[in-house]
Design an enzyme around this catalytic site. Sequence first.
Site, PDB file in Angstrom:
ATOM      1  N   HIS A   6       0.816  -1.217   0.000  1.00  0.00           N
ATOM      2  CA  HIS A   6       0.000   0.000   0.000  1.00  0.00           C
ATOM      3  C   HIS A   6       0.851   1.270   0.000  1.00  0.00           C
ATOM      4  O   HIS A   6       0.318   2.370   0.099  1.00  0.00           O
ATOM      5  CB  HIS A   6      -0.917   0.035   1.233  1.00  0.00           C
ATOM      6  CG  HIS A   6      -1.855  -1.117   1.291  1.00  0.00           C
ATOM      7  ND1 HIS A   6      -2.501  -1.500   2.440  1.00  0.00           N
ATOM      8  CD2 HIS A   6      -2.281  -1.970   0.331  1.00  0.00           C
ATOM      9  CE1 HIS A   6      -3.271  -2.550   2.193  1.00  0.00           C
ATOM     10  NE2 HIS A   6      -3.146  -2.855   0.924  1.00  0.00           N
ATOM     11  N   GLU A  35       0.715  -2.448   7.775  1.00  0.00           N
ATOM     12  CA  GLU A  35      -0.071  -1.527   8.606  1.00  0.00           C
ATOM     13  C   GLU A  35       0.508  -1.463  10.008  1.00  0.00           C
ATOM     14  O   GLU A  35       0.795  -2.499  10.614  1.00  0.00           O
ATOM     15  CB  GLU A  35      -1.534  -2.007   8.715  1.00  0.00           C
ATOM     16  CG  GLU A  35      -2.176  -2.221   7.365  1.00  0.00           C
ATOM     17  CD  GLU A  35      -3.652  -2.619   7.455  1.00  0.00           C
ATOM     18  OE1 GLU A  35      -4.231  -2.483   8.549  1.00  0.00           O
ATOM     19  OE2 GLU A  35      -4.191  -3.053   6.429  1.00  0.00           O
ATOM     20  N   LYS A  89     -14.005  -9.617   5.477  1.00  0.00           N
ATOM     21  CA  LYS A  89     -14.120  -8.749   4.295  1.00  0.00           C
ATOM     22  C   LYS A  89     -15.114  -9.403   3.346  1.00  0.00           C
ATOM     23  O   LYS A  89     -14.796 -10.445   2.738  1.00  0.00           O
ATOM     24  CB  LYS A  89     -12.769  -8.641   3.592  1.00  0.00           C
ATOM     25  CG  LYS A  89     -11.655  -7.963   4.377  1.00  0.00           C
ATOM     26  CD  LYS A  89     -10.317  -8.162   3.662  1.00  0.00           C
ATOM     27  CE  LYS A  89      -9.216  -7.310   4.246  1.00  0.00           C
ATOM     28  NZ  LYS A  89      -7.882  -7.727   3.746  1.00  0.00           N
ATOM     29  N   HIS A 113     -12.477  -2.854   5.823  1.00  0.00           N
ATOM     30  CA  HIS A 113     -12.459  -2.247   4.484  1.00  0.00           C
ATOM     31  C   HIS A 113     -11.432  -2.966   3.610  1.00  0.00           C
ATOM     32  O   HIS A 113     -10.763  -3.888   4.064  1.00  0.00           O
ATOM     33  CB  HIS A 113     -12.085  -0.764   4.625  1.00  0.00           C
ATOM     34  CG  HIS A 113     -10.646  -0.547   5.055  1.00  0.00           C
ATOM     35  ND1 HIS A 113      -9.964   0.611   4.832  1.00  0.00           N
ATOM     36  CD2 HIS A 113      -9.775  -1.385   5.697  1.00  0.00           C
ATOM     37  CE1 HIS A 113      -8.726   0.498   5.298  1.00  0.00           C
ATOM     38  NE2 HIS A 113      -8.602  -0.691   5.835  1.00  0.00           N
TER      39      HIS A 113
HETATM   40  P1  PGA Z   1      -6.026  -5.197   1.023  1.00  0.00           P
HETATM   41  O1  PGA Z   1      -5.377  -4.806   2.414  1.00  0.00           O
HETATM   42  O2  PGA Z   1      -7.372  -4.609   0.954  1.00  0.00           O
HETATM   43  O3  PGA Z   1      -5.057  -4.604   0.018  1.00  0.00           O
HETATM   44  O4  PGA Z   1      -6.050  -6.701   0.962  1.00  0.00           O
HETATM   45  C1  PGA Z   1      -6.045  -4.837   3.624  1.00  0.00           C
HETATM   46  C2  PGA Z   1      -5.539  -5.928   4.525  1.00  0.00           C
HETATM   47  O5  PGA Z   1      -4.631  -6.707   4.159  1.00  0.00           O
HETATM   48  O6  PGA Z   1      -6.044  -6.073   5.634  1.00  0.00           O
HETATM   49 ZN    ZN Z   2      -4.604  -7.870   6.162  1.00  0.00          ZN
END
Ligand code: PGA
Ligand code: ZN
Length: 397
Positions: A151, A160, A323, A351
């Site tokens: 990202h 993250e 998700k 998200h």
């Molecule tokens: P992604 O990232 O939407 O690019 O998969 C979010 C995550 O990995 O939690």
């Molecule tokens: Zn993740």
Amino acid sequence: MTAIQDIRAEEIRDSRGKPTLRVVVVADGQEGSFDVPSGASTGEHEAHELRDASGGMSLALRAIAEDIAPALRGMEADQRELDAALITLDGTEAKSRLGGNTLIGVSIAAARAFARAARAPLYEYLRSLASIPPSRAAPLLFVNLINGGKHAEGGSPFQEHQIIPDTDDVREALDIVGRVYEKLGARIRAGGSEPGEGDEGGYVFPVKDVETPFALLAETSSGEKVFLGADIAASSFYRDGAYDVLGQRKSAHDLLRMYRDFRAKVGLRFVEDPFSEESFADFSALASTEPDLTLIGDDLTTTDPERIGKAAEVRAIRAVIIKPNQIGTLSETLAAMKAARDNGIDCIVSHRSGETMDDFVGELAFAFGAFGLKAGAPHRPERRVKYERLLALTTAV
Ligand code: PGA
Ligand code: ZN
């Protein structure tokens, strides 16, 4: 009888400027719509995203206009039957024929239309579909303030670095996040680098070691009631049996030692996808040696009830990322949440890195008393709407 009258879709842009879908379902004269998000660090076992070679949505639009709409028009407005029909129409394990993105678009748009037709608030309608034991009165916010990995070009290898305000009061949580976000920005600038911004709105800056982002978060959030968390997204730097961390090859055991170290030094409390997506045994080993570190599955589990069951069996995780577009229909999403809760695993509704202005995940997290809502840095509008939806529901209901 309430029946599905129409299903249509158009191409819109997501927060990365990439094409995605807006789907509209009409039932009993009531419209519901859903703007579909899109991941970047996608799990191997996620539902397939139907996209033209050029990146556009014409294949997906055609799937809706030519396959899905004609088959479902006139059908009774029943979520379970609708989702079962979508799964049958697609007919593949990975939803590769019609696309998980088209199916989740239709499924959630239909839920909104059906709720309106039933004159029920959406969260109440959702509760009528499944009985999922809540984890908390209000979800904790998992807020990604330093972006990395896929990202954020040129940033930390870890995806993250999060703060998680320890409060049931969503307004208070957002206030804490706002303060730490400001302080952190000033601190990064004082250190000599002008930070960029990643896909989820967190700061991006070059790092020499993986500990610095956590140390900065710990420093700038001291005095606030927050936990620290991370989504390592380890599959994104796993190659040929080893992890490539800032140019050094690391084994799973090296990573395990590193997480123990972070736990001791900066008090890391939550860690998502600390190992690659098939490494159930490595998750279990870390979970058993560090009982105070909550392990979370995302690429490991892909909102799939079977994979969540497997993770539970080997005690790999204590929480799971939910998700809806990873699995492709609302009914399957709820089945995944139920599988998690029946096994004592907490749900963190999430998200995607490519987002839209849709606030459905805030509603879903509220409806079932999820443990957490993970929606990025709230100064970005596509992230903020999700927290705002949760805030509105926790203050009104
Ligand atoms: P992604 O990232 O939407 O690019 O998969 C979010 C995550 O990995 O939690
Ligand atoms: Zn993740």
